[in-house]
Enzyme design. Structure first.
Site, PDB file in Angstrom:
ATOM      1  N   CYS A 145      12.432 -10.680   6.035  1.00 31.53           N
ATOM      2  CA  CYS A 145      13.600 -10.070   5.396  1.00 31.53           C
ATOM      3  C   CYS A 145      14.879 -10.473   6.113  1.00 31.53           C
ATOM      4  O   CYS A 145      15.893 -10.774   5.487  1.00 31.53           O
ATOM      5  CB  CYS A 145      13.448  -8.551   5.374  1.00 31.53           C
ATOM      6  SG  CYS A 145      14.767  -7.690   4.496  1.00 31.53           S
ATOM      7  N   CYS A 169       9.243  -0.950   4.169  1.00 35.71           N
ATOM      8  CA  CYS A 169       9.968  -0.221   3.122  1.00 35.71           C
ATOM      9  C   CYS A 169       9.294  -0.288   1.761  1.00 35.71           C
ATOM     10  O   CYS A 169       9.428   0.637   0.957  1.00 35.71           O
ATOM     11  CB  CYS A 169      11.414  -0.708   3.036  1.00 35.71           C
ATOM     12  SG  CYS A 169      11.599  -2.434   2.511  1.00 35.71           S
TER      13      CYS A 169
END
Length: 365
Positions: A101, A199
């Protein structure tokens, strides 16, 4: 400077943005929406991209009197992070989605759009530091002052271009002082817990998530001698060093615990052995990413293979042309898995310097 403050909704990014404002920069806050499915991120998740996090980020920006935007990067996040995570597990790797990410979204995609809109840099709440050498050359990425929170490892996948356009205002401060500063500034997130969850897997059940997306790919668990112990539903259920959840009814001959020591996705074979079988003395890596173009050839340095793991001295043999490196370890490491990042550091009294990284593609005892 015109800077984008990447607002996760947590206390670190709040103080980072506040410090950027105090330094006189023109600051705009932006929260990245990484999922279009409101059910994929629970409000109770200790992740970093829920609807609650977005609201917290907006409140901080309102307090600072700076503009706030939400940018939808969900398509790119799915392709570059979620799909990569699934594909890596399917071939027996153990990836770190937070590194991917950072590499593909929080810096590359965010910075790309920011520069296109006329911004000079991205400000984040990472616990790392940037220092400029006296000769004015490329800057150094160093560990954060707070070694308990140091995040330089997850930034080891960045390149020189990204680092040249980054600011890490909280890297020279320890976490308790960051919370005190947030409270003094009146930020509602001053006591907000740190984020730990992946997440996009808010319930923490990675195996169930992977099973849903990969499906059944049966194979066998065998011991070092090749004796079949049981069938399994897929190599994505395992990682190197795993002990729990093996569900092997017959105990080992020596009565000692078993650990996953090898994963062969091509045959679906998972090998288990003793803790000693996990020890490695050589690491091979590819997909190299170095902060300085001169990084090539051989050097003595240190390597870290987990976000919160220790470092080990090593001799690195880097071949930029082949995009590979070999690390001969001064002492063995346990449970090193393909897909993990091997981040290289140069020890320095002012804070260890990040040299670069590679993705682990193999090991030797």
């Amino acid at each position: 400077m015109r800077v984008l403050a990447a607002m996760s909704g947590g206390v670190d990014s709040a103080v980072a943005a506040s410090r950027a404002v105090a330094a006189g920069h023109e600051v705009v806050g932006v929260h990245l929406a990484l999922s279009r499915d409101p059910q994929s991120v629970r409000e109770s998740s200790r992740g970093c991209c829920s609807l609650e996090d977005s609201a917290d980020a907006r409140r901080v920006c309102d307090k600072l009197g700076i503009p706030f935007y939400v940018w939808d990067f969900s398509d790119r996040f799915k392709e570059d992070v979620i799909d990569d995570f699934i594909d890596s597990y399917a071939i027996g790797e153990t990836p770190n989605p937070c590194l991917r990410c950072n590499e593909k979204i929080k810096f590359a995609a965010l910075l790309e759009r920011g520069i296109a809109l006329g911004f000079d840099a991205v400000v984040t709440g990472h616990y790392a530091r940037l220092t400029q050498p006296a000769d004015g050359g490329d800057g150094y990425l160093r560990r954060g002052v707070d070694m308990n929170k140091d995040q330089s490892y997850v930034l080891g996948v960045l390149g020189a271009h990204e680092i040249a356009h980054c600011m890490f205002p909280v890297g020279d401060t320890v976490k308790p002082e960051i919370r005190e500063e947030a409270a003094a500034s009146g930020f509602s997130v001053a006591k907000k817990p740190d984020s730990y969850d992946i997440c996009f897997i808010p319930d923490g059940n990675t195996q169930a998530f992977l099973g849903k997306h990969i499906g059944l790919r049966p194979g066998m668990i065998v011991d070092r001698e090749g004796t079949t112990l049981r069938e399994h539903a897929g190599v994505h259920e395992f990682t190197i060093g795993q002990r729990k959840g093996l569900d092997i009814k017959e105990p080992a001959a020596d009565g000692r615990p078993r650990y996953v020591t090898d994963i062969d996705a091509a045959t679906g074979t998972v090998t288990v052995g003793s803790r000693e079988d996990l020890e490695v003395g050589v690491i091979h890596a590819d997909r190299l990413k170095f902060l300085h173009p001169a990084m090539d050839g051989e050097l003595d340095c240190e390597v870290q293979v987990r976000a919160h793991g220790g470092v080990v001295k090593c001799h690195a043999r880097i071949d930029r042309t082949a995009d590979t490196m070999r690390l001969d370890l001064a002492e063995s490491l346990s449970g090193v898995a393909r897909g993990q990042a091997a981040v290289l550091y140069l020890p320095d009294p002012e804070g260890d310097i990040v040299l670069g990284s590679g993705t682990i593609c193999g090991t030797e005892a």
